[in-house]
Design a protein around this motif. Sequence first.
Motif, PDB file in Angstrom:
ATOM      1  N   GLY A  61      10.170  -5.499  11.892  1.00 20.28           N
ATOM      2  CA  GLY A  61       9.002  -5.364  11.821  1.00 20.28           C
ATOM      3  C   GLY A  61       9.609  -4.682  10.137  1.00 20.28           C
ATOM      4  N   VAL A  62       9.127  -3.195   9.732  1.00 21.00           N
ATOM      5  CA  VAL A  62       9.204  -1.896   8.933  1.00 21.00           C
ATOM      6  C   VAL A  62      10.462  -1.803   9.396  1.00 21.00           C
ATOM      7  N   PHE A  63      10.722  -1.011  10.444  1.00 21.61           N
ATOM      8  CA  PHE A  63      11.858  -1.252  11.350  1.00 21.61           C
ATOM      9  C   PHE A  63      12.925  -1.731  10.714  1.00 21.61           C
ATOM     10  N   SER A  64      12.964  -2.633  10.694  1.00 19.89           N
ATOM     11  CA  SER A  64      14.060  -3.230  10.492  1.00 19.89           C
ATOM     12  C   SER A  64      14.665  -3.197   8.884  1.00 19.89           C
ATOM     13  N   VAL A  65      14.205  -2.531   8.177  1.00 22.93           N
ATOM     14  CA  VAL A  65      14.715  -2.155   7.281  1.00 22.93           C
ATOM     15  C   VAL A  65      15.429  -1.691   6.534  1.00 22.93           C
ATOM     16  N   ALA A  95       8.397   0.035   3.825  1.00 24.98           N
ATOM     17  CA  ALA A  95       7.758  -1.641   3.705  1.00 24.98           C
ATOM     18  C   ALA A  95       7.366  -2.284   2.610  1.00 24.98           C
ATOM     19  N   THR A  96       7.601  -1.750   0.909  1.00 23.69           N
ATOM     20  CA  THR A  96       8.023  -2.640  -0.359  1.00 23.69           C
ATOM     21  C   THR A  96       9.253  -3.227  -0.158  1.00 23.69           C
ATOM     22  N   LYS A 102       2.895  -5.951  16.468  1.00 20.98           N
ATOM     23  CA  LYS A 102       2.822  -4.924  15.718  1.00 20.98           C
ATOM     24  C   LYS A 102       3.257  -3.799  16.712  1.00 20.98           C
ATOM     25  N   HIS A 103       4.163  -2.762  16.276  1.00 18.88           N
ATOM     26  CA  HIS A 103       5.143  -1.939  16.872  1.00 18.88           C
ATOM     27  C   HIS A 103       4.448  -0.184  17.056  1.00 18.88           C
ATOM     28  N   ASN A 140       2.206  -7.530  11.674  1.00 16.21           N
ATOM     29  CA  ASN A 140       2.924  -8.651  10.628  1.00 16.21           C
ATOM     30  C   ASN A 140       1.941 -10.063  10.291  1.00 16.21           C
ATOM     31  N   TRP A 141       0.308  -9.721  11.225  1.00 17.84           N
ATOM     32  CA  TRP A 141      -0.549 -10.422  10.296  1.00 17.84           C
ATOM     33  C   TRP A 141      -1.530  -9.874   9.328  1.00 17.84           C
ATOM     34  N   PRO A 142      -2.191 -10.353   8.807  1.00 21.06           N
ATOM     35  CA  PRO A 142      -3.353  -9.758   7.857  1.00 21.06           C
ATOM     36  C   PRO A 142      -4.950  -8.885   8.620  1.00 21.06           C
ATOM     37  N   SER A 143      -4.011  -8.049   9.454  1.00 15.44           N
ATOM     38  CA  SER A 143      -5.013  -7.661  10.283  1.00 15.44           C
ATOM     39  C   SER A 143      -5.995  -6.819   9.464  1.00 15.44           C
TER      40      SER A 143
END
Length: 393
Positions: free
Chosen positions: A59-63, A103-104, A133-134, A140-143
Amino acid sequence: MSPAERTGCVVPALLLVPFLLACAPGCTARYTANWTSLDARPLPQWYDDAKIGIFVHWGVFSVPGFGRFSEWFWCWWKFHHRPEQVRFMRENYPPGFEYADFATQFHAEFFNPDHWADIFKASGAKYVVFTSKHHEGFTNWPSPDSWNWNSMAVGPHRDLVGDLVKAVRKKSMYMGLYHSLYEWFHPLYMADKASGYKTQDFVARKALPELYNLVNLYKPDLIWSDGDWEAPDTYWNSTEFLAWLYNDSPVKDIVVTNDRWGKGCYCKHGGYYNCADRYTPGKLPDHKWEKCQSIDTRSWGYRRDMKLSEVMDLPSIIKDMVYVVALGGNYLLNIGPMSDGMIAPVFEERLRGMGAWLGINGEAIYASKSWRVQTENSTVGVWLHFWIILICH
Protein backbone atom coordinates in the motif's frame (compact mmCIF):
# COMPACT_ATOMS: atom_id res chain seq x y z
CA MET A 1 2.16 -23.32 9.37
CA SER A 2 7.62 -33.66 6.48
CA PRO A 3 10.13 -34.97 4.94
CA ALA A 4 9.50 -37.77 2.40
CA GLU A 5 10.60 -41.35 2.89
CA ARG A 6 13.60 -40.92 0.63
CA THR A 7 15.17 -38.61 3.24
CA GLY A 8 14.96 -41.30 5.89
CA CYS A 9 12.89 -39.01 8.13
CA VAL A 10 9.30 -40.24 8.01
CA VAL A 11 7.99 -39.29 11.46
CA PRO A 12 6.22 -36.02 10.44
CA ALA A 13 4.32 -37.87 7.72
CA LEU A 14 2.93 -40.20 10.38
CA LEU A 15 1.52 -37.25 12.26
CA LEU A 16 -0.84 -36.36 9.46
CA VAL A 17 -3.74 -38.23 7.90
CA PRO A 18 -6.37 -37.22 5.35
CA PHE A 19 -8.86 -34.71 6.66
CA LEU A 20 -12.58 -35.56 6.89
CA LEU A 21 -15.08 -33.69 4.77
CA ALA A 22 -16.55 -30.69 6.61
CA CYS A 23 -18.98 -29.27 4.09
CA ALA A 24 -19.19 -29.69 0.36
CA PRO A 25 -20.00 -26.79 -1.97
CA GLY A 26 -23.72 -26.34 -2.29
CA CYS A 27 -24.60 -26.43 1.41
CA THR A 28 -28.10 -24.98 1.69
CA ALA A 29 -28.33 -24.08 5.38
CA ARG A 30 -29.59 -20.58 6.19
CA TYR A 31 -27.81 -18.61 8.87
CA THR A 32 -29.21 -15.90 11.08
CA ALA A 33 -27.36 -12.78 12.22
CA ASN A 34 -26.13 -14.12 15.55
CA TRP A 35 -22.93 -15.88 16.57
CA THR A 36 -24.64 -19.11 17.61
CA SER A 37 -25.92 -19.59 14.08
CA LEU A 38 -22.90 -18.21 12.22
CA ASP A 39 -20.37 -20.18 14.25
CA ALA A 40 -22.21 -23.40 13.36
CA ARG A 41 -21.40 -22.99 9.65
CA PRO A 42 -19.02 -25.75 8.52
CA LEU A 43 -15.71 -24.51 7.17
CA PRO A 44 -15.50 -25.04 3.39
CA GLN A 45 -13.23 -28.01 2.78
CA TRP A 46 -10.85 -26.31 0.36
CA TYR A 47 -9.36 -24.20 3.13
CA ASP A 48 -8.30 -27.05 5.40
CA ASP A 49 -6.94 -28.97 2.42
CA ALA A 50 -4.89 -25.99 1.22
CA LYS A 51 -2.68 -25.65 4.34
CA ILE A 52 -0.31 -23.05 2.83
CA GLY A 53 -1.06 -19.46 1.81
CA ILE A 54 0.83 -16.30 0.89
CA PHE A 55 0.00 -13.01 2.65
CA VAL A 56 0.80 -9.75 0.81
CA HIS A 57 0.99 -6.37 2.57
CA TRP A 58 1.22 -3.57 -0.01
CA GLY A 59 0.00 0.00 0.00
CA VAL A 60 1.01 3.64 0.38
CA PHE A 61 2.97 2.61 3.48
CA SER A 62 5.34 0.79 1.12
CA VAL A 63 6.65 4.16 -0.12
CA PRO A 64 8.32 5.36 3.10
CA GLY A 65 9.01 1.67 3.85
CA PHE A 66 10.66 2.49 7.14
CA GLY A 67 10.85 1.17 10.69
CA ARG A 68 9.39 -1.68 12.66
CA PHE A 69 5.88 -2.52 11.47
CA SER A 70 6.32 -0.18 8.54
CA GLU A 71 2.66 -0.58 7.54
CA TRP A 72 1.84 1.48 10.67
CA PHE A 73 4.11 4.34 9.60
CA TRP A 74 1.38 7.01 9.45
CA CYS A 75 0.09 6.14 12.91
CA TRP A 76 3.57 6.00 14.44
CA TRP A 77 4.42 9.38 12.90
CA LYS A 78 1.27 11.42 13.34
CA PHE A 79 -0.58 9.84 16.27
CA HIS A 80 2.11 8.37 18.51
CA HIS A 81 4.84 10.82 17.44
CA ARG A 82 7.50 8.15 17.73
CA PRO A 83 10.96 9.74 17.62
CA GLU A 84 12.22 7.29 14.98
CA GLN A 85 9.51 8.21 12.46
CA VAL A 86 9.51 11.91 13.34
CA ARG A 87 13.27 12.11 12.82
CA PHE A 88 13.04 10.14 9.56
CA MET A 89 10.53 12.62 8.13
CA ARG A 90 12.43 15.67 9.35
CA GLU A 91 15.69 14.48 7.82
CA ASN A 92 14.37 13.18 4.50
CA TYR A 93 11.29 15.21 3.52
CA PRO A 94 10.53 18.93 3.27
CA PRO A 95 8.45 20.79 5.85
CA GLY A 96 4.74 20.45 5.18
CA PHE A 97 5.07 17.03 3.56
CA GLU A 98 1.99 14.98 4.49
CA TYR A 99 1.32 11.27 4.45
CA ALA A 100 -1.11 11.71 1.55
CA ASP A 101 1.83 12.96 -0.53
CA PHE A 102 3.30 9.45 -0.42
CA ALA A 103 0.37 8.26 -2.54
CA THR A 104 1.61 10.28 -5.52
CA GLN A 105 4.90 8.33 -5.23
CA PHE A 106 3.19 4.94 -5.09
CA HIS A 107 3.71 4.29 -8.81
CA ALA A 108 3.84 0.46 -8.83
CA GLU A 109 5.61 0.85 -12.18
CA PHE A 110 7.10 -2.66 -12.06
CA PHE A 111 4.00 -4.42 -10.76
CA ASN A 112 3.51 -7.51 -12.92
CA PRO A 113 0.64 -9.54 -11.46
CA ASP A 114 1.43 -12.56 -13.63
CA HIS A 115 5.01 -12.63 -12.32
CA TRP A 116 3.73 -12.36 -8.75
CA ALA A 117 1.35 -15.24 -9.40
CA ASP A 118 4.23 -17.31 -10.85
CA ILE A 119 6.21 -16.82 -7.65
CA PHE A 120 3.23 -17.63 -5.44
CA LYS A 121 2.48 -20.78 -7.41
CA ALA A 122 6.13 -21.82 -7.22
CA SER A 123 6.01 -21.42 -3.42
CA GLY A 124 3.63 -24.36 -3.14
CA ALA A 125 0.92 -22.16 -1.65
CA LYS A 126 -2.69 -22.92 -2.52
CA TYR A 127 -4.16 -19.50 -1.69
CA VAL A 128 -3.17 -15.84 -1.61
CA VAL A 129 -4.42 -13.09 0.73
CA PHE A 130 -3.85 -9.59 -0.66
CA THR A 131 -4.28 -6.23 1.07
CA SER A 132 -7.33 -4.51 -0.39
CA LYS A 133 -7.17 -1.80 2.29
CA HIS A 134 -5.01 -1.38 5.36
CA HIS A 135 -5.61 0.91 8.36
CA GLU A 136 -4.44 3.93 6.36
CA GLY A 137 -7.67 3.68 4.35
CA PHE A 138 -6.06 3.72 0.89
CA THR A 139 -7.88 1.17 -1.26
CA ASN A 140 -5.99 -0.92 -3.81
CA TRP A 141 -9.04 -0.97 -6.03
CA PRO A 142 -11.25 1.87 -7.37
CA SER A 143 -13.58 1.94 -4.38
CA PRO A 144 -16.54 4.28 -5.01
CA ASP A 145 -16.49 5.00 -1.26
CA SER A 146 -12.86 6.15 -1.12
CA TRP A 147 -12.84 9.21 -3.34
CA ASN A 148 -9.33 10.28 -4.41
CA TRP A 149 -7.74 7.84 -1.94
CA ASN A 150 -7.58 4.75 -4.10
CA SER A 151 -5.17 3.16 -6.55
CA MET A 152 -7.13 4.20 -9.63
CA ALA A 153 -7.42 7.87 -8.68
CA VAL A 154 -3.86 8.42 -7.50
CA GLY A 155 -0.50 6.66 -7.65
CA PRO A 156 -0.63 3.50 -9.79
CA HIS A 157 -3.81 4.54 -11.64
CA ARG A 158 -4.86 0.91 -11.95
CA ASP A 159 -7.00 -1.67 -10.20
CA LEU A 160 -4.35 -3.55 -8.24
CA VAL A 161 -6.82 -5.93 -6.63
CA GLY A 162 -8.53 -6.79 -9.89
CA ASP A 163 -5.25 -7.33 -11.73
CA LEU A 164 -3.91 -9.71 -9.08
CA VAL A 165 -7.21 -11.59 -8.70
CA LYS A 166 -7.13 -12.45 -12.42
CA ALA A 167 -3.48 -13.51 -12.35
CA VAL A 168 -3.80 -15.69 -9.25
CA ARG A 169 -6.90 -17.46 -10.54
CA LYS A 170 -5.19 -18.18 -13.84
CA LYS A 171 -2.78 -20.24 -11.74
CA SER A 172 -5.68 -22.19 -10.19
CA MET A 173 -5.08 -20.75 -6.73
CA TYR A 174 -7.70 -19.49 -4.29
CA MET A 175 -7.84 -15.72 -3.83
CA GLY A 176 -8.41 -13.98 -0.51
CA LEU A 177 -8.66 -10.30 0.38
CA TYR A 178 -7.44 -8.61 3.54
CA HIS A 179 -9.68 -5.72 4.60
CA SER A 180 -9.27 -3.39 7.57
CA LEU A 181 -12.58 -2.41 9.11
CA TYR A 182 -11.28 0.76 10.70
CA GLU A 183 -9.19 3.66 9.40
CA TRP A 184 -6.98 5.64 11.74
CA PHE A 185 -7.83 9.15 10.61
CA HIS A 186 -11.11 8.90 8.71
CA PRO A 187 -13.33 11.76 10.00
CA LEU A 188 -16.42 9.57 10.22
CA TYR A 189 -14.61 6.90 12.19
CA MET A 190 -13.05 9.46 14.50
CA ALA A 191 -16.52 10.96 15.13
CA ASP A 192 -18.03 7.54 15.86
CA LYS A 193 -15.16 6.77 18.21
CA ALA A 194 -15.64 10.09 20.01
CA SER A 195 -19.30 9.19 20.56
CA GLY A 196 -18.31 5.95 22.26
CA TYR A 197 -19.48 4.13 19.14
CA LYS A 198 -23.06 5.19 19.72
CA THR A 199 -23.12 6.45 16.13
CA GLN A 200 -22.31 4.21 13.14
CA ASP A 201 -21.82 6.67 10.30
CA PHE A 202 -18.44 5.23 9.30
CA VAL A 203 -19.84 1.70 9.18
CA ALA A 204 -22.91 2.67 7.17
CA ARG A 205 -21.12 4.95 4.71
CA LYS A 206 -17.64 3.44 4.40
CA ALA A 207 -16.73 0.10 5.99
CA LEU A 208 -19.71 -2.04 5.00
CA PRO A 209 -20.28 -0.56 1.53
CA GLU A 210 -16.67 -1.38 0.69
CA LEU A 211 -16.98 -4.95 1.96
CA TYR A 212 -20.12 -5.51 -0.14
CA ASN A 213 -18.37 -3.95 -3.12
CA LEU A 214 -15.32 -6.22 -2.74
CA VAL A 215 -17.43 -9.36 -2.50
CA ASN A 216 -19.71 -8.55 -5.43
CA LEU A 217 -16.91 -7.28 -7.66
CA TYR A 218 -14.10 -9.79 -7.04
CA LYS A 219 -15.89 -12.77 -5.45
CA PRO A 220 -13.07 -13.58 -3.00
CA ASP A 221 -12.68 -17.11 -1.68
CA LEU A 222 -11.53 -15.73 1.68
CA ILE A 223 -12.06 -12.51 3.64
CA TRP A 224 -9.30 -11.71 6.13
CA SER A 225 -10.85 -9.08 8.38
CA ASP A 226 -8.73 -6.84 10.61
CA GLY A 227 -8.83 -3.47 12.38
CA ASP A 228 -11.76 -4.52 14.53
CA TRP A 229 -10.35 -4.37 18.04
CA GLU A 230 -11.40 -0.87 19.14
CA ALA A 231 -15.16 -1.41 18.79
CA PRO A 232 -17.59 -4.28 19.42
CA ASP A 233 -19.04 -6.38 16.62
CA THR A 234 -22.41 -4.68 17.17
CA TYR A 235 -20.82 -1.42 16.01
CA TRP A 236 -19.43 -3.08 12.88
CA ASN A 237 -22.73 -4.89 12.16
CA SER A 238 -20.55 -7.92 11.64
CA THR A 239 -23.19 -10.60 12.15
CA GLU A 240 -25.51 -8.95 9.63
CA PHE A 241 -22.74 -8.84 7.03
CA LEU A 242 -21.69 -12.45 7.66
CA ALA A 243 -25.29 -13.68 7.45
CA TRP A 244 -25.55 -12.06 4.01
CA LEU A 245 -22.14 -13.44 3.03
CA TYR A 246 -23.06 -17.01 3.99
CA ASN A 247 -26.66 -16.91 2.72
CA ASP A 248 -26.94 -14.69 -0.32
CA SER A 249 -23.56 -13.51 -1.59
CA PRO A 250 -22.06 -14.81 -4.85
CA VAL A 251 -19.48 -16.76 -2.79
CA LYS A 252 -21.84 -18.08 -0.10
CA ASP A 253 -20.86 -21.74 -0.49
CA ILE A 254 -17.09 -21.35 -0.81
CA VAL A 255 -16.06 -18.24 1.14
CA VAL A 256 -13.94 -18.57 4.26
CA THR A 257 -13.62 -15.93 6.98
CA ASN A 258 -11.39 -15.37 9.98
CA ASP A 259 -12.26 -14.24 13.51
CA ARG A 260 -11.55 -10.50 13.59
CA TRP A 261 -15.06 -9.04 13.52
CA GLY A 262 -15.17 -6.93 16.68
CA LYS A 263 -13.58 -6.41 20.06
CA GLY A 264 -13.48 -9.72 21.89
CA CYS A 265 -14.34 -11.84 18.83
CA TYR A 266 -10.94 -13.20 17.95
CA CYS A 267 -10.30 -16.80 18.99
CA LYS A 268 -14.02 -17.02 19.75
CA HIS A 269 -16.25 -16.20 16.76
CA GLY A 270 -16.07 -16.29 12.98
CA GLY A 271 -14.74 -18.91 10.57
CA TYR A 272 -11.22 -20.11 11.38
CA TYR A 273 -9.21 -18.49 14.17
CA ASN A 274 -6.22 -16.16 13.74
CA CYS A 275 -6.21 -15.09 17.38
CA ALA A 276 -3.08 -12.94 17.77
CA ASP A 277 -0.57 -12.24 15.02
CA ARG A 278 1.92 -15.11 14.76
CA TYR A 279 -0.39 -17.20 16.97
CA THR A 280 1.38 -20.43 17.96
CA PRO A 281 -0.58 -22.71 20.30
CA GLY A 282 1.32 -25.14 22.49
CA LYS A 283 -1.14 -27.99 21.98
CA LEU A 284 -3.72 -29.10 19.42
CA PRO A 285 -6.56 -26.50 19.30
CA ASP A 286 -10.16 -27.69 19.07
CA HIS A 287 -10.96 -25.24 16.25
CA LYS A 288 -9.45 -24.67 12.82
CA TRP A 289 -6.76 -21.99 13.01
CA GLU A 290 -4.15 -20.18 10.97
CA LYS A 291 -0.77 -18.72 11.78
CA CYS A 292 0.19 -15.61 9.87
CA GLN A 293 3.95 -15.21 9.85
CA SER A 294 6.13 -12.66 8.10
CA ILE A 295 9.43 -13.50 6.43
CA ASP A 296 10.66 -10.10 7.62
CA THR A 297 10.48 -10.68 11.38
CA ARG A 298 10.12 -6.97 12.12
CA SER A 299 7.42 -5.90 9.70
CA TRP A 300 4.53 -6.96 7.47
CA GLY A 301 5.06 -4.14 4.99
CA TYR A 302 8.34 -3.71 3.10
CA ARG A 303 11.19 -1.94 4.88
CA ARG A 304 13.95 -0.21 3.00
CA ASP A 305 16.07 -0.55 6.15
CA MET A 306 15.57 -4.32 6.39
CA LYS A 307 18.68 -6.36 7.28
CA LEU A 308 19.34 -9.94 6.22
CA SER A 309 19.72 -10.95 9.88
CA GLU A 310 16.08 -9.89 10.39
CA VAL A 311 14.78 -12.20 7.65
CA MET A 312 13.65 -15.77 8.38
CA ASP A 313 15.94 -18.34 6.79
CA LEU A 314 14.49 -21.30 4.92
CA PRO A 315 15.06 -23.93 7.67
CA SER A 316 13.17 -21.68 10.11
CA ILE A 317 10.26 -21.31 7.68
CA ILE A 318 10.04 -25.06 7.09
CA LYS A 319 10.24 -25.83 10.81
CA ASP A 320 7.52 -23.27 11.56
CA MET A 321 5.28 -24.50 8.74
CA VAL A 322 5.48 -28.19 9.73
CA TYR A 323 4.80 -27.37 13.38
CA VAL A 324 1.68 -25.42 12.42
CA VAL A 325 0.35 -28.11 10.09
CA ALA A 326 1.05 -30.84 12.67
CA LEU A 327 -1.20 -28.94 15.09
CA GLY A 328 -4.01 -28.65 12.55
CA GLY A 329 -3.32 -25.11 11.39
CA ASN A 330 -2.82 -23.34 8.09
CA TYR A 331 0.37 -21.38 7.45
CA LEU A 332 0.00 -17.91 5.90
CA LEU A 333 3.48 -16.61 5.04
CA ASN A 334 3.76 -12.88 4.46
CA ILE A 335 5.84 -10.74 2.13
CA GLY A 336 5.84 -6.97 1.69
CA PRO A 337 6.55 -5.92 -1.92
CA MET A 338 8.39 -2.68 -2.67
CA SER A 339 6.36 0.36 -3.64
CA ASP A 340 7.41 -0.03 -7.28
CA GLY A 341 5.84 -3.49 -7.39
CA MET A 342 9.03 -5.54 -7.15
CA ILE A 343 9.27 -8.48 -4.75
CA ALA A 344 12.63 -8.40 -3.00
CA PRO A 345 14.91 -11.21 -4.24
CA VAL A 346 15.35 -12.52 -0.70
CA PHE A 347 11.57 -12.97 -0.38
CA GLU A 348 11.35 -14.67 -3.77
CA GLU A 349 14.23 -16.98 -2.85
CA ARG A 350 12.50 -18.01 0.39
CA LEU A 351 9.18 -18.65 -1.38
CA ARG A 352 10.74 -20.73 -4.15
CA GLY A 353 12.76 -22.65 -1.57
CA MET A 354 9.61 -23.47 0.35
CA GLY A 355 8.01 -24.61 -2.90
CA ALA A 356 10.94 -26.89 -3.69
CA TRP A 357 10.58 -28.50 -0.26
CA LEU A 358 6.83 -28.91 -0.71
CA GLY A 359 7.41 -30.39 -4.15
CA ILE A 360 9.12 -33.32 -2.41
CA ASN A 361 7.18 -33.44 0.85
CA GLY A 362 3.79 -31.94 0.01
CA GLU A 363 2.00 -35.28 0.30
CA ALA A 364 2.47 -35.06 4.08
CA ILE A 365 1.17 -31.48 4.18
CA TYR A 366 -1.78 -30.91 1.85
CA ALA A 367 -5.22 -32.36 2.71
CA SER A 368 -3.92 -33.76 5.99
CA LYS A 369 -4.96 -33.58 9.63
CA SER A 370 -3.21 -34.00 12.94
CA TRP A 371 -2.54 -37.47 14.25
CA ARG A 372 -3.28 -38.46 17.87
CA VAL A 373 0.26 -37.35 18.78
CA GLN A 374 1.60 -34.11 17.33
CA THR A 375 5.16 -34.30 18.52
CA GLU A 376 7.65 -36.79 19.89
CA ASN A 377 9.73 -34.83 22.39
CA SER A 378 12.53 -37.36 22.35
CA THR A 379 12.98 -37.07 18.57
CA VAL A 380 12.50 -33.36 17.92
CA GLY A 381 16.22 -32.87 17.48
CA VAL A 382 16.32 -35.67 14.92
CA TRP A 383 13.53 -34.05 12.87
CA LEU A 384 15.32 -30.72 12.86
CA HIS A 385 18.51 -32.39 11.73
CA PHE A 386 16.83 -34.03 8.75
CA TRP A 387 15.04 -30.80 7.76
CA ILE A 388 18.30 -28.93 7.63
CA ILE A 389 20.04 -31.68 5.64
CA LEU A 390 17.12 -31.81 3.20
CA ILE A 391 17.16 -28.06 2.63
CA CYS A 392 20.87 -27.48 2.44
CA HIS A 393 21.91 -30.52 0.43
